[in-house]
Design a protein around this motif. Sequence first.
Motif, short mmCIF file in Angstrom:
data_model
loop_
_atom_site.label_atom_id
_atom_site.label_comp_id
_atom_site.label_asym_id
_atom_site.label_seq_id
_atom_site.Cartn_x
_atom_site.Cartn_y
_atom_site.Cartn_z
N SER A 17 -14.12 -20.77 -11.01
CA SER A 17 -13.95 -22.21 -11.16
C SER A 17 -13.50 -22.78 -9.82
O SER A 17 -12.72 -22.15 -9.10
CB SER A 17 -12.92 -22.53 -12.24
N ASP A 18 -14.01 -23.95 -9.48
CA ASP A 18 -13.59 -24.64 -8.25
C ASP A 18 -12.39 -25.53 -8.54
O ASP A 18 -12.26 -26.10 -9.62
CB ASP A 18 -14.74 -25.50 -7.72
N ASP A 31 -9.57 -28.43 -6.50
CA ASP A 31 -9.32 -29.26 -5.32
C ASP A 31 -8.11 -28.73 -4.57
O ASP A 31 -7.02 -28.61 -5.11
CB ASP A 31 -9.07 -30.70 -5.77
N ALA A 32 -8.30 -28.39 -3.29
CA ALA A 32 -7.22 -27.88 -2.45
C ALA A 32 -6.94 -28.83 -1.29
O ALA A 32 -6.58 -28.41 -0.19
CB ALA A 32 -7.56 -26.49 -1.94
N THR A 33 -7.12 -30.12 -1.53
CA THR A 33 -6.87 -31.13 -0.49
C THR A 33 -5.41 -31.14 -0.09
O THR A 33 -4.51 -31.14 -0.93
CB THR A 33 -7.27 -32.53 -1.00
N MET A 34 -5.16 -31.11 1.22
CA MET A 34 -3.79 -31.06 1.74
C MET A 34 -3.61 -32.07 2.87
O MET A 34 -4.54 -32.30 3.66
CB MET A 34 -3.49 -29.65 2.29
N PRO A 35 -2.42 -32.68 2.99
CA PRO A 35 -2.16 -33.55 4.14
C PRO A 35 -1.82 -32.72 5.37
O PRO A 35 -1.27 -31.62 5.27
CB PRO A 35 -0.95 -34.37 3.67
N HIS A 80 -9.74 -32.46 3.25
CA HIS A 80 -10.35 -32.16 1.96
C HIS A 80 -10.88 -30.73 1.95
O HIS A 80 -11.53 -30.29 2.88
CB HIS A 80 -11.48 -33.15 1.66
N ASP A 81 -10.58 -30.04 0.88
CA ASP A 81 -11.01 -28.64 0.78
C ASP A 81 -11.17 -28.29 -0.70
O ASP A 81 -10.51 -28.86 -1.57
CB ASP A 81 -9.98 -27.72 1.43
N THR A 82 -12.08 -27.39 -0.97
CA THR A 82 -12.30 -26.87 -2.32
C THR A 82 -12.19 -25.36 -2.28
O THR A 82 -12.78 -24.72 -1.40
CB THR A 82 -13.68 -27.29 -2.86
#
Length: 222
Positions: free
Chosen positions: A127-128, A130-134, A146-148
């Motif tokens: 499963s994908d 959302d690994a979005t980080m500042p 933005h990262d998945t």
Amino acid sequence: GRECIELFELGIPTKPLSARVDQLLSHVQEFDTLPSQLSVVEKIIGHTFKHRALLVEAITHSSYQTDLPTISYERMEFLGDAVLDMIVTDYLYHAPGKNYSPGQMHLRKMALVNAHFLAMICLRSKSDYDATMPSWSREGGLQIQHDTRQVYLCQCLLHSSVYVLEEQSLTFARWRSGCESIERALESGHSYPWAGLAALQAPKFISDMVESLLGAVFIDTR
């Protein structure tokens, strides 16, 4: 099966399936806190559990050391093995337009109900998320990256074993290196990729996880 037992007076106590399932559910207890992996597993397999304690049991290895009051997946895996056998046998027997002979049904069943194939299912199911980080830098200031990322089903097993962790990593590495040829053979090859699947050298707990989840879904959906 129940009718045969009664007809031939085999002396085996029988109950309707619904009564058996109710008996199993009567022993299920809900937990105050639940492992974070549950939502990931539910997303991967496409089923949201009414009784999430069943899912906890289905992904718990016997090595798991915790205060969580659950047993390991071994009983659930035994049930899931029977459920899978039932589903595949029924499908092959009633396959539209095929009318397979007993030998043909046996070969196809062996190709689907074996530890190598089930391990592959576990290794490729993912499963994908959302690994979005500042992030911050002097030049650009605050930015959002933005990262998945992907979580695989085999990584969701609850355990407390260095051996299990190492085998997961090694088996997954073998899968990543050989997955393309296995997938290609299954999709369009002229022979079943027994050698490729066996080369994964997947430990039993990886295929067991698929069967235990089948058992858990079976009980939860009755």
